[in-house]
Structures are given as structure tokens and as C-alpha cells.
Design a protein around this motif. Structure first.
Motif, PDB file in Angstrom:
ATOM      1  N   ALA A  11     -19.044   1.251 -23.600  1.00 35.67           N
ATOM      2  CA  ALA A  11     -19.854   2.652 -23.141  1.00 35.67           C
ATOM      3  C   ALA A  11     -19.635   2.904 -21.570  1.00 35.67           C
ATOM      4  CB  ALA A  11     -21.296   2.583 -23.419  1.00 35.67           C
ATOM      5  N   GLY A  12     -19.169   4.149 -21.371  1.00 37.29           N
ATOM      6  CA  GLY A  12     -19.325   4.658 -19.960  1.00 37.29           C
ATOM      7  C   GLY A  12     -18.333   5.859 -19.722  1.00 37.29           C
ATOM      8  N   GLU A  13     -18.057   6.197 -18.495  1.00 39.57           N
ATOM      9  CA  GLU A  13     -17.155   7.100 -18.036  1.00 39.57           C
ATOM     10  C   GLU A  13     -15.748   6.975 -18.191  1.00 39.57           C
ATOM     11  OE1 GLU A  13     -16.901   4.452 -14.793  1.00 39.57           O
ATOM     12  OE2 GLU A  13     -18.748   5.078 -15.878  1.00 39.57           O
ATOM     13  N   ALA A  14     -15.050   8.195 -18.607  1.00 41.10           N
ATOM     14  CA  ALA A  14     -13.660   8.284 -18.471  1.00 41.10           C
ATOM     15  C   ALA A  14     -13.161   9.335 -17.725  1.00 41.10           C
ATOM     16  CB  ALA A  14     -13.024   8.578 -20.054  1.00 41.10           C
ATOM     17  N   LEU A  15     -12.489   9.329 -16.834  1.00 42.01           N
ATOM     18  CA  LEU A  15     -12.324  10.267 -15.745  1.00 42.01           C
ATOM     19  C   LEU A  15     -10.733  10.176 -15.400  1.00 42.01           C
ATOM     20  CD1 LEU A  15     -11.832   8.783 -13.002  1.00 42.01           C
ATOM     21  CD2 LEU A  15     -14.423   8.749 -13.055  1.00 42.01           C
ATOM     22  N   VAL A  16     -10.259  11.261 -14.502  1.00 38.56           N
ATOM     23  CA  VAL A  16      -8.796  11.131 -14.200  1.00 38.56           C
ATOM     24  C   VAL A  16      -8.607  10.808 -12.721  1.00 38.56           C
ATOM     25  CG1 VAL A  16      -6.904  12.825 -13.835  1.00 38.56           C
ATOM     26  CG2 VAL A  16      -8.531  13.172 -15.699  1.00 38.56           C
ATOM     27  N   ASP A  17      -7.974   9.827 -12.468  1.00 36.10           N
ATOM     28  CA  ASP A  17      -7.572   9.202 -11.220  1.00 36.10           C
ATOM     29  C   ASP A  17      -6.600  10.107 -10.775  1.00 36.10           C
ATOM     30  OD1 ASP A  17      -9.755   7.261 -11.055  1.00 36.10           O
ATOM     31  OD2 ASP A  17      -8.554   5.774 -12.000  1.00 36.10           O
ATOM     32  N   PHE A  18      -6.581  10.299  -9.330  1.00 32.47           N
ATOM     33  CA  PHE A  18      -5.466  10.915  -8.752  1.00 32.47           C
ATOM     34  C   PHE A  18      -4.873  10.028  -7.575  1.00 32.47           C
ATOM     35  CE2 PHE A  18      -7.041  14.869 -10.770  1.00 32.47           C
ATOM     36  CZ  PHE A  18      -5.921  15.570 -10.983  1.00 32.47           C
ATOM     37  N   LEU A  19      -3.724   9.273  -7.881  1.00 32.13           N
ATOM     38  CA  LEU A  19      -3.243   8.317  -7.010  1.00 32.13           C
ATOM     39  C   LEU A  19      -2.416   8.725  -5.916  1.00 32.13           C
ATOM     40  CD1 LEU A  19      -2.565   5.664  -9.601  1.00 32.13           C
ATOM     41  CD2 LEU A  19      -4.563   5.913  -8.663  1.00 32.13           C
ATOM     42  N   PRO A  20      -2.485   8.322  -4.960  1.00 29.97           N
ATOM     43  CA  PRO A  20      -1.749   8.830  -3.622  1.00 29.97           C
ATOM     44  C   PRO A  20      -0.272   8.354  -3.648  1.00 29.97           C
ATOM     45  CG  PRO A  20      -3.122   7.199  -2.913  1.00 29.97           C
ATOM     46  CD  PRO A  20      -3.538   7.430  -4.351  1.00 29.97           C
ATOM     47  N   ASP A  21       0.560   9.266  -3.213  1.00 28.85           N
ATOM     48  CA  ASP A  21       1.987   8.833  -3.040  1.00 28.85           C
ATOM     49  C   ASP A  21       2.078   7.992  -1.552  1.00 28.85           C
ATOM     50  OD1 ASP A  21       2.027  10.605  -1.098  1.00 28.85           O
ATOM     51  OD2 ASP A  21       3.649  11.901  -1.984  1.00 28.85           O
ATOM     52  N   SER A  22       1.116   7.668  -0.716  1.00 28.52           N
ATOM     53  CA  SER A  22       1.142   7.124   0.415  1.00 28.52           C
ATOM     54  C   SER A  22      -0.117   6.597   0.809  1.00 28.52           C
ATOM     55  CB  SER A  22       1.788   8.050   1.537  1.00 28.52           C
ATOM     56  OG  SER A  22       0.749   9.110   1.487  1.00 28.52           O
ATOM     57  N   THR A  23      -0.016   5.326   1.594  1.00 27.23           N
ATOM     58  CA  THR A  23      -1.287   4.779   2.084  1.00 27.23           C
ATOM     59  C   THR A  23      -1.821   5.810   3.102  1.00 27.23           C
ATOM     60  OG1 THR A  23      -0.057   3.411   3.739  1.00 27.23           O
ATOM     61  CG2 THR A  23      -0.330   2.509   1.560  1.00 27.23           C
ATOM     62  N   GLY A  24      -3.212   5.435   3.477  1.00 32.10           N
ATOM     63  CA  GLY A  24      -3.743   6.093   4.793  1.00 32.10           C
ATOM     64  C   GLY A  24      -5.001   6.834   4.124  1.00 32.10           C
ATOM     65  N   PRO A  25      -5.504   7.380   5.082  1.00 28.90           N
ATOM     66  CA  PRO A  25      -6.794   8.322   4.497  1.00 28.90           C
ATOM     67  C   PRO A  25      -6.442   9.549   3.770  1.00 28.90           C
ATOM     68  CG  PRO A  25      -6.307   8.804   6.873  1.00 28.90           C
ATOM     69  CD  PRO A  25      -5.384   7.462   6.321  1.00 28.90           C
ATOM     70  N   LEU A  26      -7.151   9.803   2.955  1.00 30.16           N
ATOM     71  CA  LEU A  26      -7.384  10.917   2.007  1.00 30.16           C
ATOM     72  C   LEU A  26      -6.775  12.198   2.631  1.00 30.16           C
ATOM     73  CD1 LEU A  26      -7.430  10.962  -1.399  1.00 30.16           C
ATOM     74  CD2 LEU A  26      -9.716  12.179  -1.014  1.00 30.16           C
ATOM     75  N   SER A  27      -7.203  12.456   3.546  1.00 28.68           N
ATOM     76  CA  SER A  27      -7.061  13.667   4.361  1.00 28.68           C
ATOM     77  C   SER A  27      -5.450  13.826   4.744  1.00 28.68           C
ATOM     78  CB  SER A  27      -7.823  13.967   5.649  1.00 28.68           C
ATOM     79  OG  SER A  27      -7.487  12.747   6.483  1.00 28.68           O
ATOM     80  N   ASP A  28      -4.950  12.696   4.763  1.00 33.74           N
ATOM     81  CA  ASP A  28      -3.325  12.522   5.233  1.00 33.74           C
ATOM     82  C   ASP A  28      -2.444  12.829   3.931  1.00 33.74           C
ATOM     83  OD1 ASP A  28      -4.207  12.604   7.811  1.00 33.74           O
ATOM     84  OD2 ASP A  28      -3.954  10.471   8.133  1.00 33.74           O
ATOM     85  N   VAL A  29      -3.103  12.527   2.625  1.00 27.03           N
ATOM     86  CA  VAL A  29      -2.125  12.733   1.592  1.00 27.03           C
ATOM     87  C   VAL A  29      -1.707  13.905   0.967  1.00 27.03           C
ATOM     88  CG1 VAL A  29      -2.005  11.675  -0.718  1.00 27.03           C
ATOM     89  CG2 VAL A  29      -3.259  10.381   0.940  1.00 27.03           C
ATOM     90  N   GLU A  30      -0.286  13.950   0.806  1.00 27.34           N
ATOM     91  CA  GLU A  30      -0.199  15.421   0.307  1.00 27.34           C
ATOM     92  C   GLU A  30       0.296  15.392  -1.159  1.00 27.34           C
ATOM     93  OE1 GLU A  30       3.369  16.715   2.763  1.00 27.34           O
ATOM     94  OE2 GLU A  30       2.163  16.611   4.400  1.00 27.34           O
ATOM     95  N   ASN A  31       0.424  14.133  -1.764  1.00 27.50           N
ATOM     96  CA  ASN A  31       0.848  14.495  -3.075  1.00 27.50           C
ATOM     97  C   ASN A  31       0.126  13.061  -3.980  1.00 27.50           C
ATOM     98  OD1 ASN A  31       3.024  16.541  -2.921  1.00 27.50           O
ATOM     99  ND2 ASN A  31       4.203  14.934  -1.646  1.00 27.50           N
ATOM    100  N   PHE A  32      -0.200  13.676  -5.069  1.00 26.71           N
ATOM    101  CA  PHE A  32      -0.861  12.595  -6.189  1.00 26.71           C
ATOM    102  C   PHE A  32      -0.211  12.385  -7.322  1.00 26.71           C
ATOM    103  CE2 PHE A  32      -3.747  14.109  -3.055  1.00 26.71           C
ATOM    104  CZ  PHE A  32      -4.647  13.269  -2.541  1.00 26.71           C
ATOM    105  N   SER A  33      -0.463  11.223  -7.979  1.00 30.63           N
ATOM    106  CA  SER A  33      -0.205  11.405  -9.480  1.00 30.63           C
ATOM    107  C   SER A  33      -1.190  11.229 -10.328  1.00 30.63           C
ATOM    108  CB  SER A  33       0.487   9.940  -9.577  1.00 30.63           C
ATOM    109  OG  SER A  33       2.121  10.086  -8.957  1.00 30.63           O
TER     110      SER A  33
END
Length: 324
Positions: A11-33
Motif C-alpha cells: 500500500a502506498g504511493e505510485a508516482l512518476v520519476d523524472f531522471l536526469p541525463d547528467s549529474t549535478g544540481p537539478l537547476s543545471d539539468v536540461e533533459n529528463f527521462s
């Protein structure tokens, strides 16, 4: 119900993860899967991959992301009986960022989303009477009515002698705007839990004192649970079981496996599923605590070698080959 129905309910949450195409802070990531995720959803799929297909109680939006989650769960063989669709709320999203060691951080979009809106009684008593194991995740405690629904489920499962497995899964960002304290709600859940799986940091955040897995697990067991699993990342895991545990009391540790991680998202959930599957066998076949940890760590280790929590989850055959 039939003899082929699941004996585990997740029992619990199902959600959608957006994975980065590069390491580093989220503010620097341009593309996600885009990937299906959520700790309980990962556990449900991992169990299905390990030939222990569970029921899964969750709620997703009646939107494209909800369609994606429902289709993904179905593709892994997870029954849709308790996968609810919400026409009035969106599906939860989480954006993941990675550091150089593949460790991750999450940014959630979960205010008023469908997964927070499950209500008490969504799983009927007759289902709880038919299963032996119930897993619940701590993220559901962060918002109502999901909080009350989760506590209600755990209480009713306990009344029906199910083995309740609890993963606090501390996500500090989700607790910043809540009206309840994380440690207080964990304590409330521990009144119903038989098995707890957590990291040392999560147990400390829940108010338990101690630095070592031994001290922390003993402190948790003194509140009620008979088995406490402490995961240690790349260093493996530790388990403490009291004499009340069906598989017997004792402690064990396992140092984990040396792999080159690609993505650690879902590794803890994979460990939980591996441990749950092995403990269910331990009740029947007297598998040792050490062997249980070895199997659970192997499930987690294989998961880190691929991208995406669900996509990288191994079958029993893959785990066996990995350990050879």
C-alpha cells in the motif's frame, strides 16, 4: 478469493520519476527521462519480478501520467484491483538529481495529488483476511486523508494477524508543510508494525538514539516490532530479530556486493522486496537471517546497475546468476 490470489498487500504511493541525463544540481539539468516510481510501487513490481506478485493499493490521477503508471504496473503483472483512478486530482511527480556517486535527491510535486487521497476502507476486511503480509510506506503519512487510510489499514491488518512491514522512507521536503511531526507518526505506526526496514538516518530522524545499526535496531524493537532491518547503502545491511520473530531471534549482517552503480533510485525498495520474499520463505523453510540479507542485498545491488527503479528490478534467476 481463490488459492491463486496474492498473500501480500502493498500500500502506498505510485508516482512518476523524472531522471536526469547528467549529474549535478537539478537547476543545471536540461533533459529528463520519465520512469514509473514511488517506493511502494517499486516494492510491488519487485515482488512480482521475484515471483511473489502482490495486491497493490494506490491512487493515481485520471490523466496521462496516471495512464502511464497503470500501464507500467500492468506490464509487470501487478493486478489492478486496488489501483484507483482519481478524476479530480493529478498524479504525483518527482524530479531526481544525482551526484557523482549516483546518490540521489528528490524534488516532489505532490500537493493534493491523487496518491494523497486514498481513503480508509479502500481495502476491504476480507482481503486482509486472505493475505499474510501487508507493506506500508511512510510517505503516505505526510498528508490526509492518506495518513488516516494508512494507519487504518495497518491497524486492521494487525487485528487480522497479518505481518505488517513498515518503511518510514523519510523525505524531509514532504514534511515541511505538514501539521504532524514525522517522529510522532512513525511512533504511531510502530504500534502496528512487525517488521521495519530503514536507514540509520531515517531512524535517527524518527527520534531513535544511537549511531550504530545495532543500537538503533534494538531501540526500535523495544517499541514493538520483532524484526528491524537497517540498510547501509553500499556497505550492506544489518538485521536484529527478537525471540518473538517467527524465524527466530538473533542478529546478522551482510557487507553487500561490489558493483558499479548507474542509478541507486529504488535500491532500498528492491532490498525491501527481497527481504520480504525471503522472510516469507523463512517462515516455511527456516532460511537464516544471514541468507535473507544476502538475497535482499543481491536484489538491491543488481537494481543499481541499471537506470530507473522498476526497469532495473531483477528476476529470481538474475539474482541467482549474480550471486554465483
Amino acid at each position: 478469493m481463490t488459492d491463486s490470489d496474492p498473500d501480500v498487500l502493498v500500500a502506498g504511493e505510485a508516482l512518476v520519476d523524472f531522471l536526469p541525463d547528467s549529474t549535478g544540481p537539478l537547476s543545471d539539468v536540461e533533459n529528463f527521462s520519465r520512469r514509473a516510481g514511488g517506493a511502494p510501487a517499486n516494492v510491488a513490481v519487485a515482488l512480482a519480478r521475484l515471483d511473489a506478485t502482490p495486491w497493490f493499493w494506490t491512487r493515481v490521477g485520471d490523466d496521462p501520467f496516471g495512464d502511464h503508471l497503470a500501464a507500467t504496473l500492468s506490464s509487470f503483472g501487478v493486478p489492478d484491483r486496488f489501483v484507483e483512478r482519481d478524476p479530480e486530482a493529478k498524479t504525483a511527480l518527482a524530479f531526481v538529481s544525482h551526484d557523482a556517486d549516483a546518490d540521489r535527491a528528490f524534488t516532489f510535486y505532490r500537493d493534493g495529488t491523487a496518491d494523497t487521497r486514498v481513503e480508509p476502507g479502500g481495502v476491504p476486511d476480507e482481503t486482509l483476511e486472505s493475505v499474510e503480509w501487508v507493506y506500508v510506506g511512510g510517505v503516505m503519512l505526510a498528508a490526509e486523508p492518506g495518513r488516516s487510510a494508512t494507519l487504518d489499514l495497518a491497524e486492521r491488518a494487525t487485528e487480522r494477524d497479518c505481518t505488517v512491514v513498515f518503511d518510514p522512507n523519510a523525505r524531509p521536503e514532504l514534511w515541511e508543510r505538514t501539521d504532524r511531526d514525522f517522529s510522532g507518526l512513525v511512533a504511531e505506526m510502530l504500534e502496528f508494525a512487525d517488521v521495519v526496514k530503514a536507514t540509520t538516518e531515517e531512524l535517527q530522524a524518527a527520534g531513535f538514539e544511537g549511531e550504530s545499526p545495532e543500537a538503533l535496531s534494538k531501540a526500535v524493537a523495544e517499541t514493538g516490532p520483532h524484526t528491524v532491518l537497517v540498510t547501509l547503502g553500499g556497505s550492506g545491511a544489518f538485521v536484529h530479530a527478537t525471540d518473538r520473530a517467527p524465524w527466530g531471534g538473533g542478529t546478522a549482517s551482510h557487507g553487500g556486493y561490489d558493483v558499479e552503480p548507474v542509478d541507486t533510485t529504488g535500491a532500498g525498495d528492491a532490498f525491501t522486496a527481497g527481504a520480504l520474499a525471503a522472510l516469507a520463505e523463512a517462515e516455511r523453510d527456516e532460511i537464516s537471517l544471514s541468507e535473507m540479507l544476502g538475497f535482499a542485498n543481491a536484489v538491491a545491488a543488481v537494481t543499481t546497475t541499471g537506470a530507473g527503479a522498476m526497469a532495473a528490478l531483477p528476476t529470481r534467476e538474475a539474482v541467482r546468476e549474480f550471486r554465483e
